[in-house]
Write a protein that holds these residues in place. Structure first.
Motif, short mmCIF file in Angstrom:
data_model
loop_
_atom_site.label_atom_id
_atom_site.label_comp_id
_atom_site.label_asym_id
_atom_site.label_seq_id
_atom_site.Cartn_x
_atom_site.Cartn_y
_atom_site.Cartn_z
N HIS A 1 0.86 -1.19 0.00
CA HIS A 1 0.00 0.00 0.00
C HIS A 1 0.90 1.24 0.00
O HIS A 1 1.83 1.33 0.79
N VAL B 1 -3.97 6.64 6.83
CA VAL B 1 -5.15 6.44 5.98
C VAL B 1 -6.20 5.78 6.86
O VAL B 1 -5.92 5.42 8.01
N ARG B 2 -7.40 5.61 6.34
CA ARG B 2 -8.44 4.96 7.16
C ARG B 2 -8.02 3.52 7.46
O ARG B 2 -7.50 2.82 6.57
N SER C 1 -9.82 0.98 7.71
CA SER C 1 -10.56 0.01 6.88
C SER C 1 -9.89 -0.16 5.51
O SER C 1 -9.99 -1.22 4.89
N GLU C 2 -9.17 0.88 5.06
CA GLU C 2 -8.51 0.78 3.76
C GLU C 2 -7.42 -0.32 3.82
O GLU C 2 -7.28 -1.13 2.90
N LEU C 3 -6.70 -0.35 4.92
CA LEU C 3 -5.64 -1.36 5.06
C LEU C 3 -6.23 -2.74 5.38
O LEU C 3 -5.77 -3.77 4.86
N ASP D 1 -9.20 -3.86 4.55
CA ASP D 1 -9.86 -4.42 3.37
C ASP D 1 -8.83 -4.88 2.32
O ASP D 1 -9.08 -5.83 1.58
N LEU D 2 -7.69 -4.20 2.28
CA LEU D 2 -6.65 -4.62 1.34
C LEU D 2 -6.22 -6.06 1.64
O LEU D 2 -6.14 -6.91 0.74
#
Ligand code: MCA
Ligand code: AMP
Length: 470
Positions: free
Chosen positions: A399, A428-429, A431-433, A435-436
């Motif tokens: 990321h 970053v949020r 959830s972004e990490l 969900d990745l």
């Protein structure tokens, strides 16, 4: 014969295998799985997207009848895992369901097809299944298991648990691991007993199965923790013959709570994908909370520190080595993608047939084993799943916001360990990490928590000191 249920002379069972609302009689199972076997005859290795369904059972049993190696694949695998599993195993096609954008051929499983062709029993030394399991670093490793190993493993458990054709086994565990698939599906076929798969391992589903007459229940500790928190569901399990826990340490308070609510002392057993189950408490022996029991039939264990034996005094801690006829004999070879170099992964298989489990344990003078922990902090057990920290770190480092990362397991009342990622980089949020990881790998490998930090603790060599985190 590996599976007496499949013998032409076995008596019919109207409810041999139930998955959710779908029921297969013995005749349905044999007829439809033999039809699968005819369709795949001549194949070498096939991938099965192991959703909890009767189609998965038919695909696996079809492979076992035909002597084709089956590779059960976690159904929520992301592209990274899928690519690796398919390439490393050499799977030629999908059998049954397949991911949407697959480039492999897909062979259907037809639930209502029937064949009564008699296939010769494949050799015991042939590989029945390849299961994938995480290491501390790198992609998951393929563990080939032979028919003979599966037979020995299941028979040793039958001896310890007095598992017979009269048992109705119930569980809702995933169908791509030793626990849910080998013990949980092939076990009843080996015993010619019945299986109720509840799709999810919820307390309510287990209570329902008990009310319908299930005698034996399998769960990972998270399942038993959740059952113990639901007194009505727990009460329903009083009618069972045996409750079994494994895949991770069963907390003593959970053992006690289940005992208080059901009258049952849970039988705990210990194993690994590489070795299958090697140690268990016995129905006719002491079930000591916090201890995993005695070596199964045909199994030897030893405790070592370096090249020396550690005394079996119930206190001295050593590296646990196991040896037995149910073990795999080595990982599938792997290669470094960039260079194509072959990596030798088999250093855990030792002389004299022993396998170094990576777990540290004590053994008491009566031979009772207690697992104290794992040697490597980089292997996390969450909800009974074995998850390599390195695999998650690699995804997170992909990321653009992440400069450095360290993934650890922290104690968790529900999951045993919860995956936490310490991240250095742009905020970053969370959830972004999360969900990745959940899309690149599988849902259960996602961190439950992201902690942004200014820097990671490192030693003089620059190596991250994970023990100083949390
Ligand atoms: C939430 N979900 C998400 C996300 N957030 N999905 C994707 N991305 C997100 N960010 C969804 C999940 O998909 C799932 O949906 C739901 O939230 C709950 O997920 P989760 O919390 O992961 O599930 P859980 O219910 O808490 O799982 C607990 C569990 C599970 C049921 C105990 O961990 C489990 O089945 N464990 C068994 C592991 C096992 O069999 N190990 C054996 C290997 P949805 O519910 O809709 O899908 S060990 C072995 O074989 C050896 C030999 C041995 O000793 O046994
Ligand atoms: P896996 O290959 O996913 O089966 O994970 C195997 C690991 O799970 C073992 O090396 C142990 O660390 C752990 N494990 C399995 N069963 C138990 C148990 N009853 N008590 C403690 N740890 C366990």
């Amino acid at each position: 014969m590996l599976f007496p249920t499949l013998s032409p002379t076995a008596p019919d069972l109207p409810d041999a295998v139930t998955v959710g609302d779908d029921r297969l009689s013995r005749e349905d199972l044999v007829g439809a799985a033999t039809a699968v076997a005819e369709r795949i005859a001549g194949a070498r290795t096939l991938a099965v997207l192991a959703r909890p369904s009767t189609d998965t059972v038919l695909a696996i049993v079809g492979c076992l009848i035909a002597g084709v190696t089956a590779v059960p694949v976690p159904p929520d695998s992301g592209p990274r895992e899928l690519d690796h599993i398919l390439t490393n195993s050499g799977a030629q096609a999908w059998l049954g369901a397949a991911p949407d954008d697959t480039s492999l051929p897909v062979i259907p499983v037809r639930r209502y097809a029937r064949s009564w062709h008699r296939h010769p029993e494949p050799p015991g030394t042939s590989t029945a299944l390849i299961l994938y399991t995480s290491g501390t670093t790198g992609a998951p490793k393929g563990v080939p298991l032979t028919r003979d190993a599966i037979a020995a493993g299941l028979d040793a458990l039958a001896d310890a648990w007095r598992w017979t054709a009269d048992d109705v086994l119930a569980h809702g565990l995933p169908l791509f691991h030793v626990h849910g698939l080998i013990l949980g599906v092939l076990g009843p076929l080996r015993r010619a007993g019945r299986l109720v798969h509840t799709v999810k391992p919820t307390p309510q589903a287990y209570a329902g199965a008990a009310e319908d007459g299930a005698t034996m229940f399998f769960g990972v500790p998270t399942v038993w923790t959740r059952v113990s928190a639901e007194p009505a569901a727990a009460q329903a399990l009083s009618s069972a013959r045996l409750l079994v826990s494994g895949s991770a340490p069963l907390p003593v308070p959970v053992f006690d709570a289940i005992h208080a609510r059901t009258g049952h002392e849970i039988v705990e057993r210990y194993g690994m994908t590489e070795t299958m189950i090697t140690v268990s408490t016995r129905v006719d022996g002491e079930r000591r909370p916090g201890w995993v029991g005695l070596p199964l039939l045909g199994v030897d264990t030893r405790l070592r520190e370096g090249d020396s034996d550690v005394p079996h005094d119930g206190q001295s801690v050593g590296d646990l080595h196991v040896r037995g006829p149910m073990m795999s004999t080595g990982y599938l070879p792997s290669t470094v993608p960039a260079t194509g170099t072959r990596i030798d992964l088999n250093e855990s298989w030792l002389d004299e047939g022993f396998f170094a489990t990576g777990d540290v344990a004590v053994i008491d003078p009566d031979g009772m084993h207690r697992i104290v922990g794992r040697r490597a902090t980089d292997l996390i057990k969450s909800g009974g799943y074995r998850i390599g920290a390195g695999e998650i770190e690699t995804v997170l480092l992909g990321h653009p916001a992440v400069d450095e990362v360290a993934v650890i397991g922290v104690p968790d009342d529900d999951l045993g360990q919860r995956i936490v990622a310490y991240v250095v980089g742009e905020r970053v949020r969370d959830s972004e990490l999360i969900d990745l990881v959940s899309t690149e790998l599988s849902h259960h490998k996602r961190p439950r928590e992201i902690r942004f930090v200014e820097g990671l603790p490192r030693n003089a060599m620059g190596k991250v000191q994970k023990k100083l985190l949390d």
